[in-house]
Enzyme design. Structure first.
Site, short mmCIF file in Angstrom:
data_model
loop_
_atom_site.label_atom_id
_atom_site.label_comp_id
_atom_site.label_asym_id
_atom_site.label_seq_id
_atom_site.Cartn_x
_atom_site.Cartn_y
_atom_site.Cartn_z
N GLU A 43 -1.44 -5.50 8.52
CA GLU A 43 -0.64 -4.93 9.61
C GLU A 43 -1.26 -5.22 10.96
OE1 GLU A 43 -0.03 -0.75 8.93
OE2 GLU A 43 0.86 -1.08 6.96
N ASP A 81 0.85 -1.20 0.00
CA ASP A 81 0.00 0.00 0.00
C ASP A 81 0.89 1.25 0.00
OD1 ASP A 81 0.86 -0.18 2.61
OD2 ASP A 81 -1.13 -0.02 3.52
N SER A 82 2.22 1.04 0.00
CA SER A 82 3.15 2.15 -0.28
C SER A 82 2.86 2.74 -1.65
CB SER A 82 4.60 1.66 -0.22
OG SER A 82 4.77 0.49 -0.99
N ASP A 101 -1.05 -6.18 -0.41
CA ASP A 101 -1.39 -5.57 0.88
C ASP A 101 -2.89 -5.35 1.02
OD1 ASP A 101 0.67 -5.14 2.65
OD2 ASP A 101 1.22 -3.19 1.83
N GLU A 135 9.16 -4.22 10.39
CA GLU A 135 9.56 -2.91 9.85
C GLU A 135 10.10 -2.02 10.96
OE1 GLU A 135 6.77 -1.06 7.18
OE2 GLU A 135 7.97 0.78 7.06
O1 KIV Z 1 3.60 -1.12 1.63
C1 KIV Z 1 4.76 -1.57 1.55
O2 KIV Z 1 5.49 -1.33 0.59
C2 KIV Z 1 5.23 -2.39 2.65
C3 KIV Z 1 6.68 -2.74 2.68
C4 KIV Z 1 7.50 -1.58 3.08
C5 KIV Z 1 6.94 -3.92 3.53
O3 KIV Z 1 4.48 -2.75 3.49
#
Ligand code: KIV
Length: 278
Positions: free
Chosen positions: A116, A45-46, A84, A183
């Protein structure tokens, strides 16, 4: 070609083989990541921050993740695809979590989903796993809780935080997660957690003793030279060559140099058909 499964990844931990995970958000990056031989591709979700330009991940929707999952899945032949679960797609209830995870698998091409949270997320993890969907957990700095955590900060530095992190790790393993992302956790604590678990830990800012490592593709490729967190190593510096390619294109268009004859299409040779005179 056979895709890497959750069981293959569990086996890697048993065989002390490091796991390599990178993020991708589109077909092209997924194709390149897959060709490089990474084990796992994460549609993180980044995407909210590196693709959508948001300040955090909170605005990313389940529809966004389904869309990007579908794009990425078309570029993968071997790498395992984890997608995610975005903010508010699993926090309401375990039933909501399962419904959302099901969409990511059915519509987004996910082989596994990541969510998460530790102890508090364990019931949702269990529900999803019981339905046959493999789960990657994510503890330590959980960016969807950025407002509660007071920023993107290292977690588990003090004794209480370290104890909680260990409890969280054991809880997600007990709930059935096949892997867990750690993380922004002190390296010593991440090493302890990795030794205590039978499932692989995948670190980002969590030191070298994790069973695998993950980085955001835009970060490791150096798309933004001004982004320099301690945990990041850039394996390429792409900002400069990309800028210079755009500038070269603009200069040649403005100077009338591009396109040249070799980039242009031409009519067939031979006598020109004369338009009807009468
Ligand atoms: O959303 C993401 O890219 C992540 C990674 C940093 C593990 O959760």
């Amino acid at each position: 070609m056979k895709k890497i499964t959750a069981l293959d990844l569990l086996r890697k931990k048993a065989d002390s083989e490091k796991i390599v995970m990178v993020t991708a958000y589109d077909y092209t990056m997924a194709r390149l990541a897959d060709a490089s031989g990474v084990d796992m591709v994460l549609v993180g979700d980044s995407v909210g921050m590196v693709v959508q330009g948001l300040p955090d991940t909170l605005g990313v929707t389940l529809d966004d993740m389904v869309y990007h999952g579908r794009c990425v899945s078309r570029g993968l032949q071997k790498a395992h695809l984890t997608v995610d679960m975005p903010f508010m797609s699993y926090q309401v209830s375990s039933e909501q979590a399962l419904t959302s995870a099901g969409r990511l698998v059915q519509e987004g091409g996910a082989q596994s989903v990541k969510l998460e949270g530790g102890e508090r997320t364990a019931p949702a993890i269990q529900k999803i796993v019981e339905a046959g969907i493999p789960v990657v957990a994510h503890i330590g700095l959980t960016p969807q809780s950025v407002h509660q955590l007071g920023g993107f900060k290292v977690q588990g530095r003090g004794d209480d935080g370290a104890e909680q992190l260990m409890q969280d790790a054991l809880a997600v393993q007990e709930a059935g997660a096949f892997s867990v992302v750690l993380e922004m956790v002190p390296a010593e604590l991440a090493a302890e957690v990795s030794a205590a678990l039978t499932i692989p830990t995948i670190g980002i800012g969590a030191g070298p003793e994790c069973d695998g490592q993950v980085l955001v593709c835009n970060d490791l490729l150096g798309f933004d030279g001004s982004f320099t967190p301690r945990f990041l190593k850039r394996f390429a510096e792409m900002e400069e060559p990309i800028l210079s390619a755009f500038q070269g294109f603009a200069e040649e268009v403005r100077a009338g140099v591009f396109p040249g004859p070799e980039h242009s299409f031409h009519r067939k040779k031979g006598p020109r058909k004369v338009a009807k005179l009468y």
